[in-house]
Design a protein around this motif. Structure first.
Motif, PDB file in Angstrom:
ATOM      1  N   VAL A 146      -6.412   2.517   4.657  1.00 14.82           N
ATOM      2  CA  VAL A 146      -6.478   1.229   3.968  1.00 14.82           C
ATOM      3  C   VAL A 146      -5.835   0.124   4.789  1.00 14.82           C
ATOM      4  CG1 VAL A 146      -5.877  -0.017   1.864  1.00 14.82           C
ATOM      5  CG2 VAL A 146      -6.386   2.414   1.764  1.00 14.82           C
ATOM      6  N   VAL A 184     -13.089   1.622   1.718  1.00 18.36           N
ATOM      7  CA  VAL A 184     -11.823   0.880   1.698  1.00 18.36           C
ATOM      8  C   VAL A 184     -11.598   0.152   0.377  1.00 18.36           C
ATOM      9  CG1 VAL A 184     -10.515  -0.979   2.792  1.00 18.36           C
ATOM     10  CG2 VAL A 184     -11.844   0.607   4.187  1.00 18.36           C
ATOM     11  N   ALA A 209       0.817  -1.211   0.000  1.00 22.00           N
ATOM     12  CA  ALA A 209       0.000   0.000   0.000  1.00 22.00           C
ATOM     13  C   ALA A 209       0.853   1.266   0.000  1.00 22.00           C
ATOM     14  CB  ALA A 209      -0.928   0.001   1.213  1.00 22.00           C
ATOM     15  N   ILE A 221      -8.334   0.373  -2.150  1.00 21.72           N
ATOM     16  CA  ILE A 221      -7.487  -0.789  -2.430  1.00 21.72           C
ATOM     17  C   ILE A 221      -7.327  -0.965  -3.938  1.00 21.72           C
ATOM     18  CG2 ILE A 221      -7.358  -3.316  -2.305  1.00 21.72           C
ATOM     19  CD1 ILE A 221      -8.669  -3.127   0.450  1.00 21.72           C
ATOM     20  N   GLY A 224      -9.804  -5.518  -3.970  1.00 14.87           N
ATOM     21  CA  GLY A 224     -10.738  -4.450  -3.663  1.00 14.87           C
ATOM     22  C   GLY A 224     -12.103  -4.727  -4.263  1.00 14.87           C
ATOM     23  N   ALA A 248      -8.324   8.752  -0.553  1.00 13.86           N
ATOM     24  CA  ALA A 248      -8.742   8.145   0.705  1.00 13.86           C
ATOM     25  C   ALA A 248      -9.421   9.161   1.614  1.00 13.86           C
ATOM     26  CB  ALA A 248      -7.526   7.539   1.411  1.00 13.86           C
TER      27      ALA A 248
END
Length: 443
Positions: free
Chosen positions: A252, A126, A74, A130, A364, A412
């Motif tokens: 995340v 989330v 990430a 992702i 995701g 995000a």
């Protein structure tokens, strides 16, 4: 009761400990060294810190959670952004901040419970983030697979590169889909080995040298990793830009952490959210990341590859996980091996990255499907759409030369804000709901 061959606190024989520990080390090896290779950090330090972080995690969780911590994918793009802004040291400062945020979140969870964090981070926020992680790195992976001097203005298309990348990719796919047992949990490592052999053959077939063994010959058998110590190897200078590039990704990784704890709990028939508690496992993850960053390692996360090994072997012993950590620490001081890792050609890394980044993006999508997210609901449609376009498109808000928010971090943050302000209620994480229902039935 769990159908374990060895349960969490059972100690294996010496022979079992060595072989089972090596299995876990090889399962995480390919992914753990890939992250520093893509971000110009030291693979040796990544190995060393993965071992140290895992031992810290085991200690903090009272040796109740058999999880291995490796390099987090990430943070690849944020590390690249931070490094461009101020060198590798800036990325380490950002990683320290990430570790501290983990600590603060774990403290809040300890005091108030964990349900509040799931309201801030539902699947509709989330999952698209992702997907941004994987899809945002797609160009990097494909360029590495096709071009000499990939991702630079001097990039030149190379057929030998692409052939080697395709062979690497095919090997990883075959390993993942057609093999069984422990081998099936190591597609990245197997793909890299096959790709490396293909590179050696390519040198003679195409006349293009992809591998240079001079550094391996010159390297010592025992050699300390290249540490990055704050105040010695770089100036400790905190800027808002590097914090905003790194810290929002916690949105995340914390969700990923919770997901891994739920899956791991199912595998070993325990409720790790309750005992030793999400606060302890998050603290262990955060301390591992903090200590890692203090000596030059990338941020850490619990590894799905090692959960896969637990599923296949039914050996849940923390002794084995600790043994794998010790093996990684020892291996990090092997100069010859680390120099050999440094000779892995760019197209080999590109080949495995195509699969790995694709899997991240697909995970995701899988989260959206498993949680039955309804896209007839305009709320869900808006949140996912905005996150995906802002993240993949590389949107940024520049306030000054030293203050900006961009890419995945911006996506995000916007996703969390939209979830909080848009009318309606976010669909909850179904796995966590099931866990709570089971808990209520038992009580």
């Amino acid at each position: 009761m769990s159908n374990a061959v060895l349960d969490i606190n059972e100690k294996p024989s010496t022979g079992q400990l060595i072989t089972l520990s090596l299995q876990h080390m090889f399962a995480m090896f390919g992914s753990t060294i890939l992250v520093p290779t893509l971000t110009n950090l030291s693979p040796a330090i990544a190995l060393l810190t993965s071992g140290i972080a895992t031992l810290i995690f085991l200690l903090v969780t009272k040796f109740k959670v058999p999880a291995y911590l490796g390099s987090s994918f990430a943070f690849i793009a944020p590390i690249q952004v931070a490094s461009l802004a101020g060198g590798p040291g800036s990325a380490m400062i950002g990683a320290m901040a990430v570790g501290l945020v983990y600590g603060l979140v774990s403290l809040f969870i300890w005091k108030t419970g964990y349900k509040w964090i799931m309201k801030i981070l539902p699947p509709i926020v989330v999952a698209p983030v992702i997907m941004v992680i994987g899809l945002g790195l797609a160009v990097t992976a494909v360029n590495m697979a096709m071009y000499k001097n990939a991702n630079t203005p001097d990039a030149v298309y190379s057929l030998p590169y692409f052939v080697v990348a395709l062979i690497t990719l095919i090997a990883a796919i075959i390993c993942n889909n057609y093999f069984k047992g422990v081998i099936s949990t190591m597609p990245i490592l197997i793909g890299m080995v096959v790709g490396y052999i293909a590179s050696l053959i390519s040198d003679s077939v195409f006349g293009t040298q992809l591998i240079d063994f001079n550094k391996v010959i010159e390297a010592k058998w025992f050699q300390a990793p290249d540490f990055l110590i704050p105040g010695i190897d770089y100036d400790f200078k905190i800027t808002s830009t590097l914090l905003l590039a790194m810290v929002p990704i916690v949105i995340v990784t914390i969700s990923e952490h919770i997901g891994h704890q739920l899956v791991l709990g199912k595998v070993v028939n325990r409720n790790f959210i309750k005992n030793p508690g999400l606060n302890r496992s998050l603290l262990g993850d955060g301390l591992g990341t903090l200590i890692s960053s203090l000596i030059g390692g990338p941020p850490k996360t619990t590894y799905g590859e090692n959960i896969g090994v637990l599923v296949l072997t039914r050996v849940f012993s923390v002794w084995v996980i600790g043994g794998a950590a010790v093996c990684a620490i020892i291996l990090a001081f092997s100069g010859k091996l680390m120099a050999l890792v440094g000779t892995i050609p760019t197209p080999v890394l590109g080949g495995v990255s195509i699969l790995l980044f694709g899997i991240i993006a697909s995970s995701g999508l899988r989260m959206l499907v498993e949680n039955k997210i309804d896209f007839d609901d305009k709320r869900n449609l808006v949140i996912a759409s905005v996150i995906l376009i802002l993240g993949i498109g590389g949107a940024k808000i520049v306030f000054s030369d030293t203050f900006s928010i961009q890419g995945m971090a911006l996506a995000a943050i916007v996703g969390v804000v939209l979830n909080l302000i848009l009318p309606g209620k976010a669909q909850p994480d179904l796995e966590l709901q099931k866990e709570e229902l089971n808990e209520q039935r038992q009580n």
